[in-house]
Design a protein around this motif. Structure first.
Motif, PDB file in Angstrom:
ATOM      1  N   LYS A  31       0.835  -1.207   0.000  1.00  0.00           N
ATOM      2  CA  LYS A  31       0.000   0.000   0.000  1.00  0.00           C
ATOM      3  C   LYS A  31       0.864   1.249   0.000  1.00  0.00           C
ATOM      4  CE  LYS A  31      -4.086  -1.835   2.288  1.00  0.00           C
ATOM      5  NZ  LYS A  31      -4.848  -1.877   3.544  1.00  0.00           N
ATOM      6  N   GLU A  32       1.956   1.204   0.739  1.00  0.00           N
ATOM      7  CA  GLU A  32       2.871   2.341   0.771  1.00  0.00           C
ATOM      8  C   GLU A  32       3.552   2.524  -0.579  1.00  0.00           C
ATOM      9  OE1 GLU A  32       5.476   1.583   4.087  1.00  0.00           O
ATOM     10  OE2 GLU A  32       3.814   1.608   5.507  1.00  0.00           O
ATOM     11  N   LEU A  33       3.977   1.416  -1.182  1.00  0.00           N
ATOM     12  CA  LEU A  33       4.664   1.493  -2.467  1.00  0.00           C
ATOM     13  C   LEU A  33       3.717   1.879  -3.608  1.00  0.00           C
ATOM     14  CD1 LEU A  33       6.920  -1.652  -2.019  1.00  0.00           C
ATOM     15  CD2 LEU A  33       7.676   0.736  -2.058  1.00  0.00           C
ATOM     16  N   CYS A  34       2.428   1.587  -3.453  1.00  0.00           N
ATOM     17  CA  CYS A  34       1.414   1.926  -4.463  1.00  0.00           C
ATOM     18  C   CYS A  34       0.597   3.139  -4.022  1.00  0.00           C
ATOM     19  CB  CYS A  34       0.474   0.733  -4.690  1.00  0.00           C
ATOM     20  SG  CYS A  34       1.273  -0.741  -5.335  1.00  0.00           S
ATOM     21  N   SER A  35       1.147   3.971  -3.164  1.00  0.00           N
ATOM     22  CA  SER A  35       0.372   5.055  -2.557  1.00  0.00           C
ATOM     23  C   SER A  35      -0.209   6.023  -3.580  1.00  0.00           C
ATOM     24  CB  SER A  35       1.204   5.811  -1.527  1.00  0.00           C
ATOM     25  OG  SER A  35       2.275   6.470  -2.154  1.00  0.00           O
ATOM     26  N   ALA A  62      -5.659  -0.096 -11.970  1.00  0.00           N
ATOM     27  CA  ALA A  62      -4.258   0.290 -11.763  1.00  0.00           C
ATOM     28  C   ALA A  62      -3.808  -0.054 -10.348  1.00  0.00           C
ATOM     29  CB  ALA A  62      -4.083   1.782 -12.036  1.00  0.00           C
ATOM     30  N   LEU A  63      -4.676   0.217  -9.372  1.00  0.00           N
ATOM     31  CA  LEU A  63      -4.346  -0.092  -7.977  1.00  0.00           C
ATOM     32  C   LEU A  63      -4.211  -1.593  -7.777  1.00  0.00           C
ATOM     33  CD1 LEU A  63      -3.979   0.538  -4.984  1.00  0.00           C
ATOM     34  CD2 LEU A  63      -6.476   0.685  -4.792  1.00  0.00           C
ATOM     35  N   VAL A  68      -1.203  -6.505  -6.660  1.00  0.00           N
ATOM     36  CA  VAL A  68      -1.008  -7.915  -7.020  1.00  0.00           C
ATOM     37  C   VAL A  68       0.418  -8.147  -7.505  1.00  0.00           C
ATOM     38  CG1 VAL A  68      -1.714  -9.725  -8.639  1.00  0.00           C
ATOM     39  CG2 VAL A  68      -3.435  -8.406  -7.440  1.00  0.00           C
ATOM     40  N   GLY A  69       0.996  -7.165  -8.180  1.00  0.00           N
ATOM     41  CA  GLY A  69       2.385  -7.277  -8.614  1.00  0.00           C
ATOM     42  C   GLY A  69       3.318  -7.521  -7.441  1.00  0.00           C
ATOM     43  N   TYR A  70       3.090  -6.807  -6.346  1.00  0.00           N
ATOM     44  CA  TYR A  70       3.911  -7.011  -5.149  1.00  0.00           C
ATOM     45  C   TYR A  70       3.560  -8.313  -4.445  1.00  0.00           C
ATOM     46  CZ  TYR A  70       5.956  -2.382  -5.472  1.00  0.00           C
ATOM     47  OH  TYR A  70       6.656  -1.292  -5.900  1.00  0.00           O
ATOM     48  N   TYR A  71       2.249  -8.608  -4.315  1.00  0.00           N
ATOM     49  CA  TYR A  71       1.832  -9.824  -3.608  1.00  0.00           C
ATOM     50  C   TYR A  71       2.373 -11.083  -4.263  1.00  0.00           C
ATOM     51  CZ  TYR A  71      -1.752  -6.804  -1.441  1.00  0.00           C
ATOM     52  OH  TYR A  71      -2.413  -5.817  -0.773  1.00  0.00           O
ATOM     53  N   SER A  72       2.529 -11.061  -5.576  1.00  0.00           N
ATOM     54  CA  SER A  72       2.951 -12.269  -6.291  1.00  0.00           C
ATOM     55  C   SER A  72       4.458 -12.311  -6.552  1.00  0.00           C
ATOM     56  CB  SER A  72       2.183 -12.388  -7.614  1.00  0.00           C
ATOM     57  OG  SER A  72       2.424 -11.249  -8.419  1.00  0.00           O
ATOM     58  N   PRO A 105      10.675   4.014   0.053  1.00  0.00           N
ATOM     59  CA  PRO A 105      11.527   3.440  -0.976  1.00  0.00           C
ATOM     60  C   PRO A 105      12.701   4.360  -1.288  1.00  0.00           C
ATOM     61  CG  PRO A 105       9.460   4.211  -1.924  1.00  0.00           C
ATOM     62  CD  PRO A 105       9.370   4.394  -0.443  1.00  0.00           C
ATOM     63  N   ASN A 106      13.816   3.767  -1.637  1.00  0.00           N
ATOM     64  CA  ASN A 106      15.000   4.514  -2.028  1.00  0.00           C
ATOM     65  C   ASN A 106      14.905   4.870  -3.494  1.00  0.00           C
ATOM     66  OD1 ASN A 106      15.989   4.192   0.540  1.00  0.00           O
ATOM     67  ND2 ASN A 106      17.143   2.354   0.020  1.00  0.00           N
TER      68      ASN A 106
END
Length: 107
Positions: A31-35, A62-63, A68-72, A105-106
């Protein structure tokens, strides 16, 4: 000799850790990375009210794709697992539960 289940050096995971605690870290970090997508979807929903199901499809897709990209992603899981194990080890060593810090994120 393997450490006892509650010992600080034990890295074995219980069912609740694998299926609940680590996925919670994954959800929070995703959620933070897709904020930006979370904010776009929230803004769309607030502006359209009851028609959000129809009018916010693009933002919702888009959300969902971002999350899902991160979850998988197996490497993302391992990263979150390592974070959880570090937190667990610190808790077992000190007895003090730390509040989860926001991930930045950096970039």
């Amino acid at each position: 000799m393997e450490p006892a289940p509650g010992a600080a050096g034990n890295s074995k995971l219980r069912h609740v850790e694998k299926d609940v605690l680590i996925p919670q870290i994954m959800r929070d970090r995703a959620k933070e990375l897709c904020s930006d997508k979370v904010q776009a979807f929230t803004k769309c929903c607030q502006e359209t009210g009851l028609l959000m199901v129809v009018k916010c499809r693009q933002e919702n897709t888009a959300l969902k794709d971002c999350l899902v990209g991160y979850y998988s992603d197996p490497s993302f899981y391992e990263e979150c697992k390592a974070e959880y194990l570090k937190q667990r080890e610190e808790y077992r060593a000190t007895g003090i539960k730390k509040k989860r810090q926001k991930f930045t994120p950096n970039v």
